[in-house]
Design a protein around this motif. Sequence first.
Motif, short mmCIF file in Angstrom:
data_model
loop_
_atom_site.label_atom_id
_atom_site.label_comp_id
_atom_site.label_asym_id
_atom_site.label_seq_id
_atom_site.Cartn_x
_atom_site.Cartn_y
_atom_site.Cartn_z
N ILE A 104 27.57 20.28 9.77
CA ILE A 104 26.80 20.85 8.67
C ILE A 104 26.42 19.71 7.72
N ASP A 105 25.61 18.81 8.21
CA ASP A 105 25.10 17.73 7.36
C ASP A 105 23.82 17.20 7.99
N GLU A 106 23.41 15.99 7.56
CA GLU A 106 22.09 15.50 7.99
C GLU A 106 22.01 15.26 9.50
N ARG A 107 23.17 15.18 10.18
CA ARG A 107 23.12 14.98 11.63
C ARG A 107 22.45 16.15 12.33
N ALA A 108 22.48 17.34 11.70
CA ALA A 108 21.85 18.51 12.31
C ALA A 108 20.33 18.42 12.31
N ASP A 109 19.76 17.45 11.54
CA ASP A 109 18.30 17.27 11.59
C ASP A 109 17.83 17.00 13.02
N ASN A 110 18.71 16.39 13.81
CA ASN A 110 18.31 16.03 15.18
C ASN A 110 18.72 17.06 16.22
N VAL A 111 19.27 18.17 15.75
CA VAL A 111 19.68 19.22 16.69
C VAL A 111 18.45 20.05 17.06
N ASP A 112 18.40 20.52 18.30
CA ASP A 112 17.29 21.33 18.76
C ASP A 112 17.01 22.48 17.78
N GLU A 113 15.73 22.69 17.47
CA GLU A 113 15.41 23.66 16.42
C GLU A 113 15.84 25.09 16.79
N ASN A 114 15.81 25.39 18.08
CA ASN A 114 16.25 26.72 18.50
C ASN A 114 17.70 26.97 18.14
N ILE A 115 18.51 25.91 18.28
CA ILE A 115 19.93 26.05 17.93
C ILE A 115 20.07 26.20 16.41
N ARG A 116 19.32 25.38 15.70
CA ARG A 116 19.38 25.50 14.23
C ARG A 116 19.00 26.92 13.80
N LEU A 117 17.99 27.49 14.45
CA LEU A 117 17.54 28.82 14.03
C LEU A 117 18.47 29.93 14.54
N THR A 118 19.12 29.70 15.68
CA THR A 118 20.09 30.68 16.16
C THR A 118 21.23 30.81 15.14
N ARG A 128 19.98 19.73 2.75
CA ARG A 128 18.52 19.73 2.82
C ARG A 128 17.97 21.14 2.64
N MET A 129 18.60 22.09 3.32
CA MET A 129 18.08 23.46 3.26
C MET A 129 18.36 24.10 1.91
N GLN A 130 19.53 23.79 1.34
CA GLN A 130 19.83 24.29 0.00
C GLN A 130 18.81 23.77 -1.00
N ARG A 131 18.47 22.52 -0.83
CA ARG A 131 17.50 21.90 -1.74
C ARG A 131 16.13 22.60 -1.57
N ASN A 132 15.73 22.80 -0.34
CA ASN A 132 14.42 23.42 -0.09
C ASN A 132 14.36 24.83 -0.68
N LEU A 133 15.43 25.60 -0.48
CA LEU A 133 15.42 26.97 -1.02
C LEU A 133 15.35 26.95 -2.54
N ARG A 134 16.03 25.97 -3.12
CA ARG A 134 16.02 25.90 -4.59
C ARG A 134 14.66 25.43 -5.11
N GLU A 536 10.67 24.76 7.48
CA GLU A 536 11.81 24.15 6.78
C GLU A 536 12.01 24.71 5.36
N VAL A 537 11.02 25.45 4.86
CA VAL A 537 11.18 25.98 3.50
C VAL A 537 11.21 27.51 3.51
N ILE A 538 11.36 28.09 4.70
CA ILE A 538 11.46 29.53 4.83
C ILE A 538 12.87 29.83 5.34
N ALA A 539 13.58 30.73 4.67
CA ALA A 539 14.99 30.95 5.04
C ALA A 539 15.09 31.38 6.50
N TYR A 540 14.28 32.35 6.90
CA TYR A 540 14.38 32.88 8.26
C TYR A 540 13.01 32.87 8.92
#
Length: 574
Positions: A104-118, A128-134, A536-540
Amino acid sequence: MRTHLCGDMRTSDIGQTVSVCGWVGRRRDHGGVGFVDLRDHSGIVQCVVNDDIDVRSEYVLRVTGTVRERLDGTRNENLPTGEVEIGDCVIEILRVATPPPFPIDERADNVDENIRLTYRYLDLRRERMQRNLRIRSKVNAAVRNSMDSQGFVEVETPMLVPSTPEGAREFLVPSRKEPGSFYALPQSPQLFKQLLMVGGVDRYYQIARCLRDEDLRADRQYEFMQLDMEMSFVNQDDVLDAVSESVLAAAEAVTGERPDPIERITWHDAMNRFGIDKPDLRFGMELQELTDVFANTEFKAFAGAAAIKGIKVDGGAEEYGRNQLDKLTDKAKSAGAKGLVWMKTTDEGFDSPVAKFLSDDEVVALRLAMDATTGDLILIVADDWEPTCEVLGMLRNEIGRPPVHEGPYKYVWVVEFPLFVGRDKETGNPKSGHHPFTMPHPDDIDKFESDPMSVRSIAYDLVLNGWELGSGSIRIHESELQRKVFRGLGISDEEAERKFGFFLNPFEYGAPPHGGFAFGLDRLVAILAGEDNIREVIAYPKTQSGQDPMTNSPIEGDPKAMEELGLKILPRVD
Ligand code: ASP
């Protein structure tokens, strides 16, 4: 449960007993002591614990302890809390956790997007995502404040609606009470906001969800949010001023700096200079006019072309070898060009397959027109005006355009769009540039019959760094003119009545002159957050192929529900 947020701890807190709550990030053990990074939405703080304590990645903890200065050599300058740590910790495990599928940090930027979205709920825990939502929330708040202080009233409009006129494919919702009938999900609140003007609301706005069934891309999702607005008794300047105010306020809320007032350019100039109706003004490489230079040319591909234009790639002669030039030529051709002429500027003249066709005068005039010096690459297209502009505009973007989020932010209003753009393939009728309720330019009304494609409209777009943020127009509020536009679009009076009667008949009861606009919040937020993709700026968000891997939607319809709705699925025809 807590006295502080993890990311807020500073040297001024040294000596205090504090309680913080959060998730276990990294953990390091060093002979007897363990260091646990505790994370909440505000950041990370280091907690010193006994190394025999069983806390693992993403366990949820409440930690109570004393803030102390870190020892020399163990400070972390990269962390806002890096000068302090919490010692003498009492740990309460609030919830154990299964090990996460990615860190749960910047290393997940390189994880396949399907996994991130799952596992979006885990992805969202990241900084990064907390920042974007804010940032998104700040933009929404700033837009709301700005609209409110300009006297706009927030009104909600329905989600189950008849067809709306933006021209994209719609999502349909079957009616259970009337099997065979469907609602559409709104492509925008367009019809309702105009009727609010008939209803005397005067200034309306809404942060509205809009739905369009279009192929998804970096700047497109099925569902997106617009700041939608409409105003009565106004002209174009009033609308542009009100929208500019809210966009600039939103930008200021995120960046801390108020952008300069937004420049304007006509659609014609945008096409002529940048070859596109959403020009990216962050870089030059403007299209140069060469029609006069080649007025008497012997070169067949140029002779007789309605428009000849070129762009210059500074110092590009060396960088672009034969292979790359062939690729650019292929791209130009697939964008509709008959060909692409390239010339490399040399001390003597030009190095190019067509150099032999150029007269001495043309060499001098071309150099001058392009302001070219040795080592520059020139790309030239000759065709009708619009394709010439479009192909060079595409090449200009291809060669020079930085990623969308890179500064400086360049906002621009594009005004005077054509009323009609292109023709329907089947009927040959002109199509609306914006939508059929857009006001034609008063100076062009007499060209309706003689030259419809040259009629301008009072429609305008807002563009940021080459992305279209939004569109709007002054609307037709008067029935005679509306009929004229419908006829121009090949829509008969009867068809207009059938399709839009419920919308236009109310105008007979006194529609005020009005106009409005809508801009995409996802796009604005993405650019301000430094992201290249609105996902990247949409929660779901949905994936590129329209799926949500977290909920597995879309899923097959439940047979019982289908029956109730009177729906039967036919075999697929591809
Ligand atoms: N409804 C239009 C759109 O969504 C905007 C407008 O004309 O206000 O593009």
